[in-house]
Write a protein that holds these residues in place. Sequence first.
Motif, PDB file in Angstrom:
ATOM      1  N   ILE A 120     -13.096  16.020   4.972  1.00 12.69           N
ATOM      2  CA  ILE A 120     -13.739  15.704   3.371  1.00 12.69           C
ATOM      3  C   ILE A 120     -12.848  14.355   2.890  1.00 12.69           C
ATOM      4  CG2 ILE A 120     -13.675  16.501   1.037  1.00 12.69           C
ATOM      5  CD1 ILE A 120     -14.051  19.250   2.382  1.00 12.69           C
ATOM      6  N   ALA A 121     -11.513  14.360   3.026  1.00 14.20           N
ATOM      7  CA  ALA A 121     -10.882  13.346   2.460  1.00 14.20           C
ATOM      8  C   ALA A 121     -10.393  12.208   3.714  1.00 14.20           C
ATOM      9  CB  ALA A 121     -10.071  13.823   1.792  1.00 14.20           C
ATOM     10  N   ALA A 122     -10.417  11.163   3.380  1.00  9.21           N
ATOM     11  CA  ALA A 122      -9.984  10.096   4.264  1.00  9.21           C
ATOM     12  C   ALA A 122      -9.252   8.998   3.689  1.00  9.21           C
ATOM     13  CB  ALA A 122     -11.294   9.739   5.241  1.00  9.21           C
ATOM     14  N   THR A 123      -8.337   8.436   4.295  1.00 11.06           N
ATOM     15  CA  THR A 123      -7.942   7.362   3.617  1.00 11.06           C
ATOM     16  C   THR A 123      -7.655   6.311   4.705  1.00 11.06           C
ATOM     17  OG1 THR A 123      -6.162   8.780   2.972  1.00 11.06           O
ATOM     18  CG2 THR A 123      -5.570   6.714   2.520  1.00 11.06           C
ATOM     19  N   ASN A 124      -7.992   4.918   4.323  1.00 12.55           N
ATOM     20  CA  ASN A 124      -8.112   3.718   5.408  1.00 12.55           C
ATOM     21  C   ASN A 124      -6.798   3.175   5.016  1.00 12.55           C
ATOM     22  OD1 ASN A 124     -10.760   4.283   6.405  1.00 12.55           O
ATOM     23  ND2 ASN A 124     -11.495   3.604   4.560  1.00 12.55           N
ATOM     24  N   GLU A 125      -6.029   3.044   6.214  1.00 14.86           N
ATOM     25  CA  GLU A 125      -4.785   2.318   6.017  1.00 14.86           C
ATOM     26  C   GLU A 125      -4.715   0.873   7.075  1.00 14.86           C
ATOM     27  OE1 GLU A 125      -2.070   5.917   5.165  1.00 14.86           O
ATOM     28  OE2 GLU A 125      -1.600   4.648   6.666  1.00 14.86           O
ATOM     29  N   ARG A 126      -4.340  -0.286   6.610  1.00 10.88           N
ATOM     30  CA  ARG A 126      -4.401  -1.394   7.396  1.00 10.88           C
ATOM     31  C   ARG A 126      -2.987  -1.757   8.032  1.00 10.88           C
ATOM     32  NH1 ARG A 126      -5.056  -6.795   3.993  1.00 10.88           N
ATOM     33  NH2 ARG A 126      -2.715  -6.577   3.922  1.00 10.88           N
ATOM     34  N   ALA A 127      -2.886  -2.098   8.927  1.00  6.41           N
ATOM     35  CA  ALA A 127      -1.685  -2.260   9.728  1.00  6.41           C
ATOM     36  C   ALA A 127      -1.673  -3.353  10.449  1.00  6.41           C
ATOM     37  CB  ALA A 127      -1.089  -0.783  10.416  1.00  6.41           C
ATOM     38  N   TRP A 128      -0.645  -3.986  10.612  1.00  6.82           N
ATOM     39  CA  TRP A 128      -0.263  -5.437  11.372  1.00  6.82           C
ATOM     40  C   TRP A 128      -0.744  -5.072  12.797  1.00  6.82           C
ATOM     41  CZ3 TRP A 128       5.259  -7.225  10.196  1.00  6.82           C
ATOM     42  CH2 TRP A 128       5.484  -7.546   8.799  1.00  6.82           C
ATOM     43  N   ASP A 129      -1.607  -5.877  13.397  1.00  4.70           N
ATOM     44  CA  ASP A 129      -1.758  -5.956  14.806  1.00  4.70           C
ATOM     45  C   ASP A 129      -1.787  -7.151  15.494  1.00  4.70           C
ATOM     46  OD1 ASP A 129      -2.574  -4.749  17.133  1.00  4.70           O
ATOM     47  OD2 ASP A 129      -4.372  -3.658  16.199  1.00  4.70           O
ATOM     48  N   VAL A 147       4.610 -10.524   1.165  1.00  2.08           N
ATOM     49  CA  VAL A 147       3.059 -10.977   0.535  1.00  2.08           C
ATOM     50  C   VAL A 147       1.859 -10.193   1.374  1.00  2.08           C
ATOM     51  CG1 VAL A 147       4.168 -12.903  -0.262  1.00  2.08           C
ATOM     52  CG2 VAL A 147       3.479 -12.786   2.193  1.00  2.08           C
ATOM     53  N   PHE A 148       2.376  -9.800   2.670  1.00  2.00           N
ATOM     54  CA  PHE A 148       1.236  -9.005   3.569  1.00  2.00           C
ATOM     55  C   PHE A 148       1.904  -7.783   4.296  1.00  2.00           C
ATOM     56  CE2 PHE A 148      -1.488  -9.563   7.251  1.00  2.00           C
ATOM     57  CZ  PHE A 148      -2.774  -9.451   6.578  1.00  2.00           C
ATOM     58  N   PRO A 149       2.141  -6.865   3.392  1.00  2.19           N
ATOM     59  CA  PRO A 149       2.854  -5.837   4.076  1.00  2.19           C
ATOM     60  C   PRO A 149       2.241  -5.148   5.273  1.00  2.19           C
ATOM     61  CG  PRO A 149       2.328  -5.467   1.669  1.00  2.19           C
ATOM     62  CD  PRO A 149       1.475  -6.584   2.095  1.00  2.19           C
ATOM     63  N   PRO A 150       3.224  -4.645   6.122  1.00  3.31           N
ATOM     64  CA  PRO A 150       2.798  -4.181   7.334  1.00  3.31           C
ATOM     65  C   PRO A 150       1.820  -2.985   7.202  1.00  3.31           C
ATOM     66  CG  PRO A 150       5.109  -3.766   7.163  1.00  3.31           C
ATOM     67  CD  PRO A 150       4.639  -4.740   6.063  1.00  3.31           C
ATOM     68  N   ASP A 151       2.009  -2.293   6.355  1.00  4.87           N
ATOM     69  CA  ASP A 151       0.899  -1.235   6.250  1.00  4.87           C
ATOM     70  C   ASP A 151       0.524  -1.086   4.818  1.00  4.87           C
ATOM     71  OD1 ASP A 151       1.330   0.570   8.793  1.00  4.87           O
ATOM     72  OD2 ASP A 151       3.437   0.274   8.223  1.00  4.87           O
ATOM     73  N   VAL A 152      -0.848  -1.244   4.677  1.00  2.48           N
ATOM     74  CA  VAL A 152      -1.319  -1.265   3.230  1.00  2.48           C
ATOM     75  C   VAL A 152      -2.289  -0.173   3.206  1.00  2.48           C
ATOM     76  CG1 VAL A 152      -2.329  -2.405   1.542  1.00  2.48           C
ATOM     77  CG2 VAL A 152      -0.742  -3.517   3.045  1.00  2.48           C
ATOM     78  N   GLU A 153      -2.464   0.680   2.182  1.00  2.64           N
ATOM     79  CA  GLU A 153      -3.788   1.497   1.876  1.00  2.64           C
ATOM     80  C   GLU A 153      -4.678   0.745   1.477  1.00  2.64           C
ATOM     81  OE1 GLU A 153      -3.230   5.753   0.289  1.00  2.64           O
ATOM     82  OE2 GLU A 153      -4.788   5.023  -1.020  1.00  2.64           O
TER      83      GLU A 153
END
Lengths: 331, 665
Positions: free
Chosen positions: B302-311, B97-103
């Motif tokens: 130029i291109a960037a991706t923001n990824e959210r990870a468990w901390d 429900v709240f995965p460890p890595d999400v774009e």
Amino acid sequence: MAAMAHPTEHGHGGHAHSNEHGHAARGGTPRPRVAVVKFASCDGCQLTILDLEDLLLELSEHFEIVDFPEASSARSNGPYDVLFVEGSVSTPDHLRRIGELRKQARVLVTIGACATSGGIQALRNWADHDAYRAAVYPTPEFVESLARATPIAEHVPVDFELRGCPISPDQLVELLTALVTGRRPQLRDEAVCMECKRRGVVCVMSAQGIACLGQVTQTGCGAICPRMGRGCYGCFGPREQANAAGLARYLQASGERSAEEVGQLFAGFTAYSEPFRSTITDLGGTRGARRTGGAGHVAGGAYPPPGGAATGRASYLPGRPRMEGIDDDGR
Amino acid sequence: MMTIEVTRPERTTTAGRWYLERAGLDALVAALREDGRTVIGPTVADGAVVLAEIHSSAEMPHAVGDVQGPGRYRLTKRDDARVFGYVVGPTSWKRWVFPPDVELSTGRRTGHRVEFAPTASHPTKLAFVGVRACELAAFGVQDRVLDAGPFRDADYAARRESAFVVAVQCTTAELTCFCTSMGTGPEVEHGFDIALTELDEGFLLDVGSPAGQELVDGKLASALRPATPVEVYTAAADVAATRARIGDPLPTAGLHDRLLAQLDNPRWAQVAERCITCGNCTLACPTCFCTSVIQKTDMEGIAATNERAWDSCFSPGFARVAGGSFRSRPRDRYRQWLTHKFGTWWDQFGTTGCVGCGRCITWCPVGIDVREELMAIAPPVALSPEPIRVEPVAASFNDFVVAQVVATRQETADTVTLTLAGADPAFSKGNLGQFAMVAIPGFPPLPISISRFTVDGIELTIRGAGPATKAMTALKVGDQLGLRGPLGNNWPIERAVGRDLVIVSGGIGLAPLRPVIHALAADRRRFGDVRLYYGARTPADILYREEMERWASRGGIEVHLTVDRAGPEWEGRVGVVTQLFDQATWEGANAIAFVCGPERMMQATANTLAGRGVTPTRIFVTLERHMECGIGLCGHCQMGKYFVCRDGPVFSLLQLGDTFGREGI
Ligand SMILES: Cc1cc2nc3c(=O)[nH]c(=O)nc-3n(C[C@H](O)[C@H](O)[C@H](O)COP(=O)(O)OP(=O)(O)OC[C@H]3O[C@@H](n4cnc5c(N)ncnc54)[C@H](O)[C@@H]3O)c2cc1C
Ligand code: SF4
Ligand code: SF4
Ligand code: SF4
Ligand code: SF4
Ligand code: SF4
Ligand code: FES
């Protein structure tokens, strides 16, 4: 180039080298000059760079690789915008060269366990150097080496570190990308455990009772060892404020392991980094030290192993006429 | 202890209760899969019962049990054929429900232009098989944190919404279980679609929702028969025996107050000698929600991706701001973990943060038991805190709205004011002291105070402290950047009406106060005496110099300046800002104070102001904490019970109490 991140970590002044050597790449912007040099090491980290294969082409659009012993025999001189240093300082010649190289490098990056913490060859730092040398080489008098193998940062300021034995290709690419785009490299300084948990790896310490150094080791490897069902042996070196003493106490108290065995767990590629270093010393030094030093022997180095019976097992020595990287002359 | 309403179903009736043979479990898994769901359930791997995608019931454990204790987990063999004969393992449903890595989003920077695109979340339809009572409670806690406002995590909400929940009553318990103490188990009572209680040869099946009923009436009907009274009785007795077996290992009455009264307990330092600060406990915990965002960029930038990870609050950089980490010592981090889970969580979310699943105990590699620490640090008494009121407001989580630089002004050698136009209209309703999350693709988004409101945008005054802020100060007219906001609360300027106002500030800290001064100057007669005390490093570091002269000459504001180091041309004061008060003759009884600067400076100022008779209810400070989301979802900026981003950054001294200036909070 204008965007290239300036090192701030160690307050090193850097050198505002003009880039007259750089060949014009796209749009006429001179590419940063990158070089790799090697001290006492096995070349494994350089191989990681070569293994980037497809990316190498893209990299060469952004960087001019002027010196890379593993890839070509071409030699160039500084100044360098980015200098990767592999290997530890092990000989008097290394000692002289590292100071020179620092002056030539705007950003100095140490790569791998040898450069960042002394490497496996630093295990000799617990031993009697001459005895060790005699045990390893048939004609020790021709081998010029220092009593201690030491990390680069012990001699000159280092701007960035890439840990590991060998280094992680992902971290390498991240560092290069950050340098070229001018942002702060995002190299996590947390425990390997965090990566275990994110990847859903079952902790080998809780579930199988295997001693694991992941808690005190800096992440970056993607928790390779626990993923393979074994304990981390700390090849990325101690993380910030690593509570090695706490872990050592727990490993002893939870049974089955003697103080000496616990000490051995820390005596790997990054043994010479604090706090692993003092933990090993507190728990009786390395086995190699005991073997060459003999029972109760006090070595001449700065880190005499405390006395005690020799174990008779020298896990790092037998059958190896020459240890990888030890006393390499730098080529 | 949970505030979630509990209605106990009649446990002994047979009406509407079904019996499913053990072999029928496969029909259940198949039916869920036919429904287009990814079925997650228990399976044995790497010496543990983990949760993973399952395709048939054959992949589920059979005759497997477990033994758990602090830092210890072992599988055992059972002499029956039970499928659920163990308790919670290392994985929690949080993973789905709240995965460890999400774009979260992507960004592009081409020339002047920047673009941001939130990454759409299209979670697959899920089904969870084998959810225990404590885990259902954990969903309840997560719902409050991530889905109850004021801000919501849409990805979480979508995943939760999609999941079909097959719960399991616990008929066994381990030493690490303490759901009974937290009021979360072992009985499964609500929040499921179907609940199973395992019996010797099969399961008692209860229906908990229309979706569950539909399955029972449809695809599963042929595998079911009505349950007998004996089956119903045995199931209830087994669960009751589990409750008895667990007992009440953690007396929780008044735990919140007990714990928060012990911030100086010496035990924090003692447990820190054992704690490795590895963070395992927080990542294993089903309710910990802290995350960090990292940027991945291409070489062109130029291109960037923001990824959210468990901390985790145990991570070294988690509470880092300019000048160091707010929780530099391991003891501070351990204290944050324990006081948050069992204490300040109540203030923030009106619920406990712990559901008593015991994972943090089993999966602490060095076997630290939270219950033991709690009982040593905060032994039993009573009191129950009021839950906080949350007002839901609409806001985006990762939508950056592009604005354009229309003017730049070099304030000092390292500080630039950017005038931005075309900002999100929301900014026109912004308040004094609010901030924005500011993003350039490839760099981490940063909190920056709004230093001025203009007709169609805002101004930001940014000091090039590091790479990202340097990239911002290097922006030219025509360049774009992304803004999210306005965020945070504001200076209570309405309370200054009719009073004397003292503004004290140091360095870049003047930026969030600048809109206050503009507002005062526009309506000067409504306020009493207004005094600005400002300290800079050197005369060249003084911000808004020309403006300041106007404030003094035409705005009716007394301006007092000081510098740490003077040059030859400087004739003003040298020294820290509080020394400026030495000569002052005013009395603080009718005054209100707004203070912004480094935390130490604010403490010293607060003391000096208090010494002049300004009451703590009228001294306001603005706190700087590490911020990533700005809306109370990532956990970074917590200070005791507050999320500085959402509940602050402006606080009165009374609100902060003795947490202000306390090391390691
Ligand atoms: C509510 C609030 C309002 C602020 N307003 C302003 C302002 O008006 N003008 C201004 O110049 N600065 C302001 N700051 C500070 C600004 O956010 C930091 O200077 C900036 O994050 C530095 O990032 P960097 O990547 O450029 O530098 P780095 O070199 O990466 O970091 C420099 C320092 O800032 C800290 N930092 C990094 N990321 C964050 C983060 N996400 N949150 C907080 N600190 C961080 C680092 O730990 C480091 O100590 C504000 C901070 C907060 C919390
Ligand atoms: S296996 Fe090792 S690295 Fe992984 S969580 Fe356990 S102790 Fe940490
Ligand atoms: S788990 Fe430890 S030893 Fe293994 S690769 Fe990673 S850091 Fe090195
Ligand atoms: S704090 Fe520990 S026992 Fe409580 S919910 Fe989290 S992991 Fe479970
Ligand atoms: S701050 Fe709270 S929610 Fe975040 S990791 Fe720590 S204990 Fe868990
Ligand atoms: S309490 Fe245990 S699991 Fe948590 S950080 Fe400390 S050592 Fe790691
Ligand atoms: S909770 Fe994310 S910045 Fe406050």
